[in-house]
Design a protein around this motif. Sequence first.
Motif, short mmCIF file in Angstrom:
data_model
loop_
_atom_site.label_atom_id
_atom_site.label_comp_id
_atom_site.label_asym_id
_atom_site.label_seq_id
_atom_site.Cartn_x
_atom_site.Cartn_y
_atom_site.Cartn_z
N GLN A 1 0.82 -1.20 0.00
CA GLN A 1 0.00 0.00 0.00
C GLN A 1 0.87 1.26 0.00
N GLN A 2 2.06 1.15 0.55
CA GLN A 2 2.97 2.30 0.61
C GLN A 2 3.86 2.40 -0.61
N GLN A 3 4.26 1.26 -1.16
CA GLN A 3 5.19 1.28 -2.28
C GLN A 3 4.91 0.06 -3.18
N GLU A 4 4.70 0.31 -4.45
CA GLU A 4 4.40 -0.79 -5.39
C GLU A 4 5.64 -1.64 -5.60
N ASN A 5 5.44 -2.94 -5.57
CA ASN A 5 6.53 -3.90 -5.79
C ASN A 5 5.92 -5.10 -6.51
N PRO A 6 5.98 -5.13 -7.83
CA PRO A 6 5.30 -6.21 -8.59
C PRO A 6 5.73 -7.61 -8.17
N GLU A 7 7.03 -7.78 -7.91
CA GLU A 7 7.50 -9.12 -7.53
C GLU A 7 6.88 -9.57 -6.21
N LEU A 8 6.87 -8.64 -5.21
CA LEU A 8 6.26 -8.97 -3.93
C LEU A 8 4.76 -9.21 -4.10
N ALA A 9 4.10 -8.41 -4.94
CA ALA A 9 2.67 -8.58 -5.15
C ALA A 9 2.36 -9.93 -5.78
N ARG A 10 3.18 -10.33 -6.76
CA ARG A 10 2.95 -11.64 -7.39
C ARG A 10 3.13 -12.77 -6.38
N ASN A 11 4.19 -12.68 -5.58
CA ASN A 11 4.42 -13.72 -4.58
C ASN A 11 3.31 -13.74 -3.53
N LEU A 12 2.83 -12.55 -3.16
CA LEU A 12 1.79 -12.46 -2.15
C LEU A 12 0.48 -13.06 -2.64
N VAL A 13 0.07 -12.71 -3.85
CA VAL A 13 -1.20 -13.24 -4.36
C VAL A 13 -1.09 -14.74 -4.60
N ASP A 14 0.10 -15.20 -5.01
CA ASP A 14 0.30 -16.63 -5.19
C ASP A 14 0.17 -17.36 -3.85
N LEU A 15 0.72 -16.75 -2.78
CA LEU A 15 0.62 -17.35 -1.45
C LEU A 15 -0.82 -17.35 -0.97
N ALA A 16 -1.54 -16.27 -1.26
CA ALA A 16 -2.94 -16.19 -0.85
C ALA A 16 -3.79 -17.25 -1.55
N ILE A 17 -3.47 -17.51 -2.81
CA ILE A 17 -4.22 -18.54 -3.56
C ILE A 17 -3.97 -19.91 -2.96
N GLN A 18 -2.74 -20.15 -2.54
CA GLN A 18 -2.40 -21.45 -1.99
C GLN A 18 -2.99 -21.66 -0.60
N HIS A 19 -3.36 -20.55 0.08
CA HIS A 19 -3.90 -20.65 1.44
C HIS A 19 -5.22 -19.89 1.53
#
Length: 823
Positions: free
Chosen positions: A377-395
């Motif tokens: 929310q403070q700073q865009e980071n596409p790599e972190l966002a991709r990893n985060l959404v991937d982790l959310a999908i898995q859990h």
Amino acid sequence: MRLKNLLRFVVLLSVGIHMQARAAWLDSEWHNFRVYPRLQRSYDLYKAGDYAGALVLLQQAEKIDPNKRDARILHAQTCEKLHDIACLRQLGEDWERRFQRDPLGYYIVGYVKKLGNDDNQAIEQFRSAIEHVGLHPDSRTKAGRELIDALFRLKRYQEAQATIAWLQQQKVFIADADSQRWNRQLVAAAAGAEVSKAAKVAKVAPEEVVAPINISKQKTVSSKEIVPPPDSQFPYRELSEAMRTQRIIADFYHLTAAQHYSDLEGEVAVLRRENLFTPAIQEALALNLENKNCPLLLQEIAVDADIRETTEHSQMAAAYCASAQPERSAQHFHAASSVRAQAGLQPLAQTLRSEGDAWYASQQLDKAMQSWDASLQQQENPELARNLVDLAIQHPELPSSVVIVTRYRHFLPPGQLALTQAYAAQHRGDNVAAEANFRTSLAESPKWQVWYELANLMRSTGNSSAQGEALSEALKLNDEQSLLHAEYAYWLKSNGQSAAALLHFQRAVELDSQRTELIPEIALLEMKLGQSKAAIRDFRASIDQSKNIQSRNSVSGEAAENQLYAWQRAVQTLEDRWSISAGTQVRLNQGPIVPDGVGISPSQYAQFGGAVDFEAAYRLDPLWDAEHPSWLFARASQGLENRSFEFMSGNTLAGIGFRQRLLADENVLGSVEWLYRNGSDTPSDVMLRLSGSHSFGTDWRPTGTQWTSFNVYGDIARLLREKSYYLTLSAELGRQQRLAWLDGKSTFMPYVGSALAINNDNFSNTAVSRVDAVMGIALQSWHGADPWRAPDVRQRLSLEVRQRIGGNSLDHTIVLLQWRIFH
């Protein structure tokens, strides 16, 4: 003419460049396909803390594609977690040597030098990493921090101040915590310089400086527990607050520099007693201890989110020092953000991300995901966002997962979300959901890898038609993958499409010559389709490369020996179109004298008397396929007198016929034969015969010391002129024992059996029948093998006793000596 030749050259050159570019692209795609699953799995293992397992997969990925930058970065992080300095050094130096313009190598080598306390070299490496283009922003920030800290450790303060300005020129992000910490250290250094100048004026003797203390042997005690002596005088009582704070900061700097940590604890205890331990003084204490004595820092700096009691930088310093205690580290990071918020400032993205990393390390996944979300929310980071959404999908079971998936799904490429959901469903065992998500992913972004994954899923669920469809679609997208051709060929073969399967197997080997395990499959299909010469060639190639093939198929031991023998037998069978058999049978005891009115049939002589016979057969092109061969044969039989090799006058049988194999071991024979005999109204007659047999275990076996042998034979015949019949049924069950002490391949076999014979070929058309119990022993030998062929000659010598147990035959006991050779 010259212009025409020039144009032709330009066209050929452009085509060649295009083909080279396409070949390079295909090679890159193939490497990515092979690296991707290993890299993804290594990420999972790294996150789960299985660094040794991740390291194995990363080494495999780097062997496939040594230029994979993501793999090299994760490899370095894994080596860091394993505290393997040698591994880091090798990675960095290798990358620096191979890619001199890539900052990654300089960064890794710099980190190794830092760990080895070689600050001078670390400074040079980190500076080179920042100067080169391409380093990740987070890594540039860390390289800048390590560079300045190394300069401070070497007390090169002026150079540190200049380098901070240089980092700003290089647009390296500097966190507020680092900036303020460096400023305080510069202030402390300046204050220390003033104190040193004053000491020189006062001529303080060197002997008055206390020697450094070895803190590893001290017992750590909180300054809150230290009770200063009653007569202790507070030395800063008369100073103003600003001067007092500056003086205390300078004292902290000198005490930590000299490693006088017990004195430092005492001073902190006095400050606490006098209620003068302010947030600013706490921050100075934290910044001085951060790189020198983390245990003391954590002892003195508690987790505190109250801006009246602590500062953001104090909590940040404690968070970094508590890295070995990830839960406490996360709490300090969270406190730092809370203090910043109380000051009316937005939390720093890097602080929130570090908090998430610490929560993740402490296995508190939902808190980690919330912190990462706040960081984004403070700073865009596409790599972190991709990893985060991937982790959310898995859990999906976590409270924050739904919001995260909704918020960051646009960071994923088309089809990636559905693909990740498919993998997660597959992991849960929900194959229906997995199939639906695979198909959704393909609708959004058709990829041959996803079709292949869907094909594997359909195979596991038993949906053969969907598996074939998926493989076909994958091949439409990429016809250059050996893997796809091989898998599709196996599917075609299992569905009876031999010709198409053969073409795809051949294409797979053409694309990848290392896939030698497909050569036997090709040979079997060629044999089945009647391509004998090609089948012989490929079976021989399979034999030549048998060790490599069996290694690739994980076949060893007896299974490997049996497989090799099957290929040799196939070569022998395909090469030998002629087969010959000959034998003799001698009756060792005298038979009964037959009274008038009861004839002696040729069938009886063949089964119960002496005889010599011969057969030659020629293999035709198969009516159906090579697994069901056909033969034309001619055979003859001559009766012998009892207990001799003398031909019996007028007992000869000769004929021609056709033999067809129906199943693996079942044969059926039809023949027309001519019969010549004495003592009958029709000395010559025509016989129509139909025979069949089933057998197994009669061939040589390359493994095992013993095996079971079984044979069943049936025969029915009709004499056209006499209008009489013959019926024979027999069975034999034996146990073959390998004779290792004999040269070649030999077995000894005791056997038992039974036989039924009925015929009415006599003067009165009376049915003559007998049922026998059979016992015997046989010695068998096989000959003629070479490295590419199985044995093509078999001999059998047996002694057999038949005892009548039923029927009206006058012959009760029969003893036979038999010998036969087969080719």
